[in-house]
Scaffold this motif. Sequence first.
Motif, PDB file in Angstrom:
ATOM      1  N   HIS A   1      -9.645  -2.559   5.609  1.00 23.83           N
ATOM      2  CA  HIS A   1      -8.398  -2.415   4.864  1.00 23.83           C
ATOM      3  C   HIS A   1      -7.194  -2.935   5.645  1.00 23.83           C
TER       4      HIS A   1
ATOM      5  N   PRO B   1      -0.512   1.477   6.932  1.00 24.66           N
ATOM      6  CA  PRO B   1      -1.898   1.306   7.369  1.00 24.66           C
ATOM      7  C   PRO B   1      -2.115   1.860   8.766  1.00 24.66           C
TER       8      PRO B   1
ATOM      9  N   ASP C   1      -3.850  -4.179   3.755  1.00 23.29           N
ATOM     10  CA  ASP C   1      -2.835  -3.122   3.598  1.00 23.29           C
ATOM     11  C   ASP C   1      -1.628  -3.389   4.490  1.00 23.29           C
TER      12      ASP C   1
ATOM     13  N   SER D   1       0.856  -1.187   0.000  1.00 24.04           N
ATOM     14  CA  SER D   1       0.000   0.000   0.000  1.00 24.04           C
ATOM     15  C   SER D   1       0.891   1.235   0.000  1.00 24.04           C
TER      16      SER D   1
ATOM     17  N   ARG E   1      -4.404  -1.422  -7.646  1.00 25.10           N
ATOM     18  CA  ARG E   1      -3.043  -0.951  -7.380  1.00 25.10           C
ATOM     19  C   ARG E   1      -2.042  -1.354  -8.454  1.00 25.10           C
TER      20      ARG E   1
END
Length: 260
Positions: A162, A156, A166, A152, A233
């Motif tokens: 998430h 995080p 992440d 990510s 991503r």
Amino acid sequence: MMSGSLDRPRLPIASQAVSNRAGLGSYRRPPESEGSMTTTENRGRSISVSAGVYEPQDDSWFLAECAVESGVLQGASVLDMCTGSGVLAIEAARADAGRVVAIDLSSRAVACALRNAAAHEVVIDARSGSFEEALLAGPFDVVLCNPPYVPSESVPSGDGLHRAWDAGVHGRSVLNPLCDHADDLVAAGGSMFVVQSEFAEPEKTVRSLCARGFSADIHASRSIDFGPVMRERAEWLERSGRVRPDCRTETLVVIRADKL
């Protein structure tokens, strides 16, 4: 070279799993709606998840398969770190583990794991916490971990689903401390099984565990299609040089580390 990756050292694979692109759907997939209740089935196993809890996907079942087939769970004390729905803890209990502790940062996940264990008529000790809680409860004969490992752009933080995937720029915000604590988490003669993506530097996990006195290698690997998070991503990963243009598959690996 692993599928879709740039050139990097290739580690020996102890046992190669077959490619699985027709499994349970994309891994690291968020629930379809915040109020939904999802039930996942695999080989006759049903796991229910409520909003805010990570649904078992290819990585969960892959790790469970490897751990069960290894034959080390029977009679063992087992830690399921980052338990989520509790699927790994439940599989360990069904494999006649002696004691099963399941830990997750999310209180929703802990409650979900306990509900699923009751539905499967097995007993697990599910707790809310992080490595500190695990260290107090250990050491364990077997440690199982399906950590957040999706790269990510930022570290995080906060609460939310998430946090189930992440894991920072290199995908190692949980993998690194897991390796750091491995010696204290695993009892003498015990084993650790970890599942992660090729994009979270599995070679680094192996090296880190070996440096701490473990015999570690890539136990099995499996190719899957990108799920929604990875597809979102993909362009960023391409720009950072970790994904080849137009590649939309990745390799999951299960790393086994035995404490000498």
